[in-house]
Design an enzyme around this catalytic site. Structure first.
Site, PDB file in Angstrom:
ATOM      1  N   CYS A 244      12.061  22.420 -30.289  1.00 44.28           N
ATOM      2  CA  CYS A 244      11.173  22.160 -31.431  1.00 44.28           C
ATOM      3  C   CYS A 244       9.779  22.726 -31.222  1.00 44.28           C
ATOM      4  O   CYS A 244       9.227  23.404 -32.106  1.00 44.28           O
ATOM      5  CB  CYS A 244      11.129  20.668 -31.751  1.00 44.28           C
ATOM      6  SG  CYS A 244      10.354  19.617 -30.499  1.00 44.28           S
ATOM      7  N   SER A 245       9.186  22.477 -30.057  1.00 43.87           N
ATOM      8  CA  SER A 245       7.825  22.943 -29.828  1.00 43.87           C
ATOM      9  C   SER A 245       7.778  24.400 -29.390  1.00 43.87           C
ATOM     10  O   SER A 245       6.771  25.080 -29.587  1.00 43.87           O
ATOM     11  CB  SER A 245       7.125  22.055 -28.802  1.00 43.87           C
ATOM     12  OG  SER A 245       7.832  22.042 -27.580  1.00 43.87           O
ATOM     13  N   HIS A 297       8.791  15.136 -31.220  1.00 48.43           N
ATOM     14  CA  HIS A 297       9.321  16.184 -32.093  1.00 48.43           C
ATOM     15  C   HIS A 297       8.201  16.747 -32.960  1.00 48.43           C
ATOM     16  O   HIS A 297       7.240  16.051 -33.302  1.00 48.43           O
ATOM     17  CB  HIS A 297      10.429  15.628 -32.987  1.00 48.43           C
ATOM     18  CG  HIS A 297      11.169  16.686 -33.755  1.00 48.43           C
ATOM     19  ND1 HIS A 297      11.969  17.617 -33.139  1.00 48.43           N
ATOM     20  CD2 HIS A 297      11.200  16.989 -35.083  1.00 48.43           C
ATOM     21  CE1 HIS A 297      12.487  18.429 -34.044  1.00 48.43           C
ATOM     22  NE2 HIS A 297      12.029  18.073 -35.233  1.00 48.43           N
ATOM     23  N   HIS A 309      12.268  23.313 -38.894  1.00 53.52           N
ATOM     24  CA  HIS A 309      12.184  22.857 -37.509  1.00 53.52           C
ATOM     25  C   HIS A 309      13.444  23.227 -36.748  1.00 53.52           C
ATOM     26  O   HIS A 309      14.461  23.602 -37.328  1.00 53.52           O
ATOM     27  CB  HIS A 309      11.940  21.349 -37.451  1.00 53.52           C
ATOM     28  CG  HIS A 309      13.089  20.505 -37.941  1.00 53.52           C
ATOM     29  ND1 HIS A 309      13.290  19.210 -37.526  1.00 53.52           N
ATOM     30  CD2 HIS A 309      14.107  20.754 -38.827  1.00 53.52           C
ATOM     31  CE1 HIS A 309      14.356  18.690 -38.124  1.00 53.52           C
ATOM     32  NE2 HIS A 309      14.866  19.601 -38.903  1.00 53.52           N
TER      33      HIS A 309
END
Length: 338
Positions: A244-245, A297, A309
């Site tokens: 996610c990141s 998240h 995402h």
């Protein structure tokens, strides 16, 4: 990935295949030692929490060159892919600069210098196979003095001549110094001392120290949407998979905006944005039910109540109604980085 992690010259040959091009070879990888600066010499190096914890099916990601397509193909079921959670730290694409802290057998403990984290003021730490690194003062110097080509296609092949696409496939956001040009192609230097060609349609070129123009939120969204359908990969920051990141970090970096590598740290920077003021490109963060506790998240708002995402090991980069998706009321805030 979130904050809940389970905490001179001799002649050589290019990596581009049978038709090798003579080049100044980098020092052998086994000469690396603590304190050296080196560069990632594969399409994407996977950085591990501890050395030697990889499985047999991870071998395609451990070699030089890597075969990340084969690695992905070996992890089609969710549990096999989810196993990586907590075992990996991050990835680093071809040409990324690292600092070597320790060498232990076939492994090097490194810090990826362009991935910010409070864990180390220099960059993101972890372990990689020594063979995936090259030490090269020549390449280092070129990165400081030459224009840089930044890959804008999702993936692109390096060529041994203009128009050729038989060489190594490299990822979006790979940065390499430009040493020559011919028509609509640019010749770039590689960390092992060899050279390759890239079509100018697949890259942007910037002068030393030059950054991309400041993006609009729509620009960030457009870049993110190129990766719709890409399967989630814990620790991923390349076109072979994002967490996610890693997704939000990579999209911002492509537009000249450096943000921390991990979701919880991204939530600590930027400008606070109220829900009613959300705009395209803003980041949405999620923590424990009620929006409290550690952020685990992050997604990117793309307008009309939706976000894009990289959800989890079972899924791929996708667009959702973020409030419907947030069924446990985990939303903890939004930030604007641009």
């Amino acid at each position: 990935m979130d904050t809940k992690r389970i905490i001179g010259a001799v002649l050589g040959t290019t990596l581009l295949g049978a038709a090798a091009v003579p080049a100044a070879a980098a020092p052998p990888a086994d000469e690396l030692e603590a304190g050296d600066t080196a560069f990632v010499d594969v399409a994407a190096a996977t950085v591990w929490v501890e050395p030697g914890t990889n499985r047999g099916i991870d071998k395609p990601s451990m070699t030089d060159p890597v075969d990340l397509d084969a690695w992905n193909d070996s992890m089609q079921d969710t549990e096999t892919r989810r196993w990586l959670t907590g075992k990996l730290e991050t990835q680093a694409v071809l040409g990324s600069e690292v600092e070597v802290d320790e060498v232990s057998g076939d492994w090097a403990k490194i810090v990826v210098l362009d991935q910010a984290t409070p864990r180390d003021e220099r960059g993101y730490p972890g372990w990689v196979p020594v063979d995936q690194l090259s030490e090269s003062e020549v390449f280092d110097g070129l990165t400081e003095t030459k224009d840089r080509a930044v890959v804008t296609d999702r993936k692109v092949h390096l060529g041994r001549r203009p128009g050729d696409d038989s060489g190594m496939e490299v990822s979006f956001n790979t940065e390499l110094p430009v040493v020559a040009e011919s028509g609509d192609h640019r010749r770039v230097a590689l960390p092992d001392g060899s050279r390759a060609w890239l079509d100018e349609d697949s890259i942007d070129v910037y002068g030393p120290g030059e950054q991309p123009p400041a993006p609009s939120g729509a620009d960030l969204v457009e870049t993110g949407e190129r990766f719709l359908g890409l399967r989630y990969l814990w620790a991923g920051v390349s076109a072979w998979g994002f967490d996610c990141s890693g997704f939000t970090y990579t999209i911002h970096r492509a537009h000249g905006i450096d943000i921390p590598r991990d979701a919880g740290d991204q939530a600590e920077v930027g400008e606070d944005v109220a829900v009613e003021d959300l705009a395209k490109g803003d980041l949405l963060f999620f923590a424990e039910p009620g929006g409290t506790g550690s952020v685990h998240h992050v997604g990117m708002y793309i307008g009309d109540g939706t976000m894009i995402h990289a959800p989890n090991a079972e899924e791929s980069v996708s667009i959702v109604d973020w409030q419907v998706w947030d069924e446990d009321n985990e939303f903890s805030g939004a930030k604007r980085m641009s």
